[in-house]
Design an enzyme around this catalytic site. Structure first.
Site, PDB file in Angstrom:
ATOM      1  N   ARG A  58       0.836  -1.213   0.000  1.00 46.78           N
ATOM      2  CA  ARG A  58       0.000   0.000   0.000  1.00 46.78           C
ATOM      3  C   ARG A  58       0.866   1.256   0.000  1.00 46.78           C
ATOM      4  NH1 ARG A  58      -1.944   2.431   4.441  1.00 46.78           N
ATOM      5  NH2 ARG A  58      -2.042   0.523   5.663  1.00 46.78           N
ATOM      6  N   TYR A 111     -16.619  14.761 -15.562  1.00 49.23           N
ATOM      7  CA  TYR A 111     -17.197  13.427 -15.391  1.00 49.23           C
ATOM      8  C   TYR A 111     -18.161  13.484 -14.193  1.00 49.23           C
ATOM      9  CZ  TYR A 111     -17.384   8.451 -14.275  1.00 49.23           C
ATOM     10  OH  TYR A 111     -17.804   7.179 -13.984  1.00 49.23           O
ATOM     11  N   ASP A 183      -7.759  17.289 -14.921  1.00 45.27           N
ATOM     12  CA  ASP A 183      -8.074  15.915 -15.308  1.00 45.27           C
ATOM     13  C   ASP A 183      -7.747  15.804 -16.798  1.00 45.27           C
ATOM     14  OD1 ASP A 183      -9.235  13.547 -16.193  1.00 45.27           O
ATOM     15  OD2 ASP A 183     -10.847  13.619 -14.710  1.00 45.27           O
ATOM     16  N   LYS A 208      -8.773   4.530 -19.160  1.00 46.13           N
ATOM     17  CA  LYS A 208      -9.079   5.003 -20.512  1.00 46.13           C
ATOM     18  C   LYS A 208      -7.853   4.887 -21.423  1.00 46.13           C
ATOM     19  CE  LYS A 208     -13.076   5.935 -18.678  1.00 46.13           C
ATOM     20  NZ  LYS A 208     -12.915   5.761 -17.258  1.00 46.13           N
TER      21      LYS A 208
HETATM   22  N1  LCS Z   1     -12.156  11.389 -15.046  1.00 49.94           N
HETATM   23  C1  LCS Z   1     -12.727  11.267 -16.264  1.00 49.94           C
HETATM   24  C2  LCS Z   1     -12.558  12.360 -17.267  1.00 49.94           C
HETATM   25  C3  LCS Z   1     -13.453  10.117 -16.571  1.00 49.94           C
HETATM   26  O1  LCS Z   1     -14.004  10.032 -17.791  1.00 49.94           O
HETATM   27  C4  LCS Z   1     -13.614   9.104 -15.587  1.00 49.94           C
HETATM   28  C5  LCS Z   1     -14.410   7.882 -15.861  1.00 49.94           C
HETATM   29  C6  LCS Z   1     -13.020   9.280 -14.339  1.00 49.94           C
HETATM   30  C7  LCS Z   1     -12.286  10.434 -14.091  1.00 49.94           C
HETATM   31  C8  LCS Z   1     -13.138   8.240 -13.252  1.00 49.94           C
HETATM   32  O2  LCS Z   1     -12.342   7.146 -13.576  1.00 49.94           O
HETATM   33  P1  LCS Z   1     -12.605   5.629 -13.091  1.00 49.94           P
HETATM   34  O3  LCS Z   1     -12.727   5.676 -11.611  1.00 49.94           O
HETATM   35  O4  LCS Z   1     -13.843   5.174 -13.751  1.00 49.94           O
HETATM   36  O5  LCS Z   1     -11.359   4.941 -13.536  1.00 49.94           O
HETATM   37  N2  LCS Z   1     -15.246   8.012 -16.961  1.00 49.94           N
HETATM   38  C9  LCS Z   1     -16.140   7.174 -17.402  1.00 49.94           C
HETATM   39  C10 LCS Z   1     -17.007   7.441 -18.477  1.00 49.94           C
HETATM   40  O6  LCS Z   1     -17.072   8.497 -19.097  1.00 49.94           O
HETATM   41  N3  LCS Z   1     -17.718   6.377 -18.720  1.00 49.94           N
HETATM   42  O7  LCS Z   1     -17.507   5.380 -17.813  1.00 49.94           O
HETATM   43  C11 LCS Z   1     -16.453   5.817 -16.904  1.00 49.94           C
END
Ligand code: LCS
Length: 392
Positions: A58, A111, A183, A208
């Site tokens: 961790r 998001y 972000d 992503k």
């Molecule tokens: N920031 C952005 C710009 C994102 O698109 C997402 C997830 C996150 C943070 C959060 O990331 P995660 O915890 O899911 O790894 N975006 C998503 C979307 O547009 N569709 O499904 C997940």
């Protein structure tokens, strides 16, 4: 080898790679929760920070470290902190940088959960937030307050595709004594490096483009300077939203082809966006590579390419959008983005459903907006698929 002055593709392949005494060509997976000390003194010295070495996964792990060092070098930061998910990175940034009574100015079209986390949860601890269209710099200026501690920008924004001027945002934030957090998920470090434009912290959902294969959930933060990196790492450790070594190995493997994947996907995205814009069934298209995009010139200035994300609305609005999503055969109807496979989704009822309708509309997320994440399939097949779905 040092990759400091190397080209981006060389960094993708070699940055952060650990020297393995057995000669392993890639960083091995240290699938262990803990690390043995040679003796009690060494254990005490590692805990006291007097001796180098790993303690407990961790807190840090060589496989995770290799990914952190690679992304930090790609972003031009002093170090990285990998997290269990993108939301782990977002919450680590918020907890690290906000105190009781703090105010955040954020891009309205972030998001959905990044916004809800502030509105529903941080509000319980006395944190307030203003959500504005940060693509108009004067909106940021107007929203800043003496207690604003963080300017949180997503650019291009999910899913409005609005682009914010990062150099201007950094100088306004700093003039007000606030930090700029970006972000960078939609662009990836290949297309945009916010720390070089003045941001203090950059974060990603590595789920992503960075991983790129729709098989891992993860996140990462990179800081420009050491004291901030220390705060982020301390919070990640305290809250326990660390990445797992196997997860880090997969993400690092996917990352090596980031530029190859994105070159292909964004060329296809450009063709598809241009094609969509000419279709009579399509009301409007938002793709930062099209001259019709309101911040196209800004994107050209601060990004190396225009990315693989397209938003559009059909003339028939929501109902027509639903029919399209039900009819596509090659694109997968699913949330997430940035993978080798093309995905299509409906933000108003899926990723951004938690934001009230009025607020969604203000953020440019209309009910009819359809989001399309372009993968690396043959572009003709993707266009054929959209055509049969639009006309079928
Ligand atoms: N920031 C952005 C710009 C994102 O698109 C997402 C997830 C996150 C943070 C959060 O990331 P995660 O915890 O899911 O790894 N975006 C998503 C979307 O547009 N569709 O499904 C997940």
């Amino acid at each position: 080898m040092t990759t400091k002055d190397a080209g981006f593709n060389t960094k993708l392949v070699h940055a952060g790679a650990m020297h393995d005494p057995l000669g392993s060509a890639v960083t091995p997976i240290y699938q262990t929760s803990t690390f043995a000390f040679h003796d009690a003194q060494e254990g005490a010295d590692r805990f006291a920070g007097k001796a180098e070495g790993y303690i407990y996964t961790r807190l840090g792990n060589p496989t995770i470290r290799a990914l952190e060092d690679c992304v930090a070098e790609l972003e031009g930061g002093c170090g990285g902190v990998a997290t269990s998910s993108g939301m782990g990175a977002v919450s680590t940034a918020y907890i690290s940088l906000l105190g009781h009574g703090a105010h955040v100015v954020s891009t309205a079209a972030v998001y959905g959960p990044s916004r809800r986390l502030l509105e529903e949860h941080f509000s319980r601890f006395g944190v307030t937030a203003s959500f504005v269209d940060t693509s108009e710099i004067q909106n940021i200026e107007k929203a800043l307050r003496p207690e604003t501690q963080v300017l949180y920008v997503e650019t291009p924004a999910n899913p409005s595709m609005q682009v914010t001027d990062l150099e201007a945002a950094a100088s306004i934030a700093h003039a007000h004594g606030a930090l700029l957090v970006v972000d960078n998920t939609f662009a990836s470090p290949y297309l945009q490096q916010p720390l070089r434009l003045g941001a203090d912290v950059v974060l990603h959902s590595v789920t992503k483009f960075i991983n790129g294969h729709a098989d891992v959930v993860g996140g990462i933060l990179v800081a420009r300077e050491k004291p901030l990196l220390g705060r982020l790492r301390a919070v990640m450790i305290a809250t326990g939203c660390n990445m797992d070594p196997h997860q880090a190995f997969l993400v690092h493997r996917g990352l090596k082809t980031l530029a190859l994947r994105l070159d292909r996907a964004q060329a296809s995205a450009h063709s598809i966006a241009t094609w969509l814009e000419k279709r009579p069934e399509v009301a409007w298209v938002r793709y930062v590579g099209l001259p019709s995009h309101p911040q196209h010139e800004l994107a050209r200035k601060q990004m190396r390419g225009f990315g693989a994300m397209i938003s559009f609305e059909l003339v028939g609005g929501l109902e027509a959008g639903r029919r399209l999503m039900n009819r596509v055969r090659l694109a997968t109807l699913a949330v997430s983005l940035g993978g080798v496979e093309t995905l299509i989704e409906h933000p108003a009822s899926m990723t951004h459903a938690g934001i009230p309708r009025e607020e969604r509309e203000k953020a440019g997320i209309t009910d009819g907006l359809v989001r399309y994440s372009v993968g690396i399939e043959a572009v003709d097949d993707l266009i054929d698929d959209l055509e049969q779905a639009l006309t079928g």
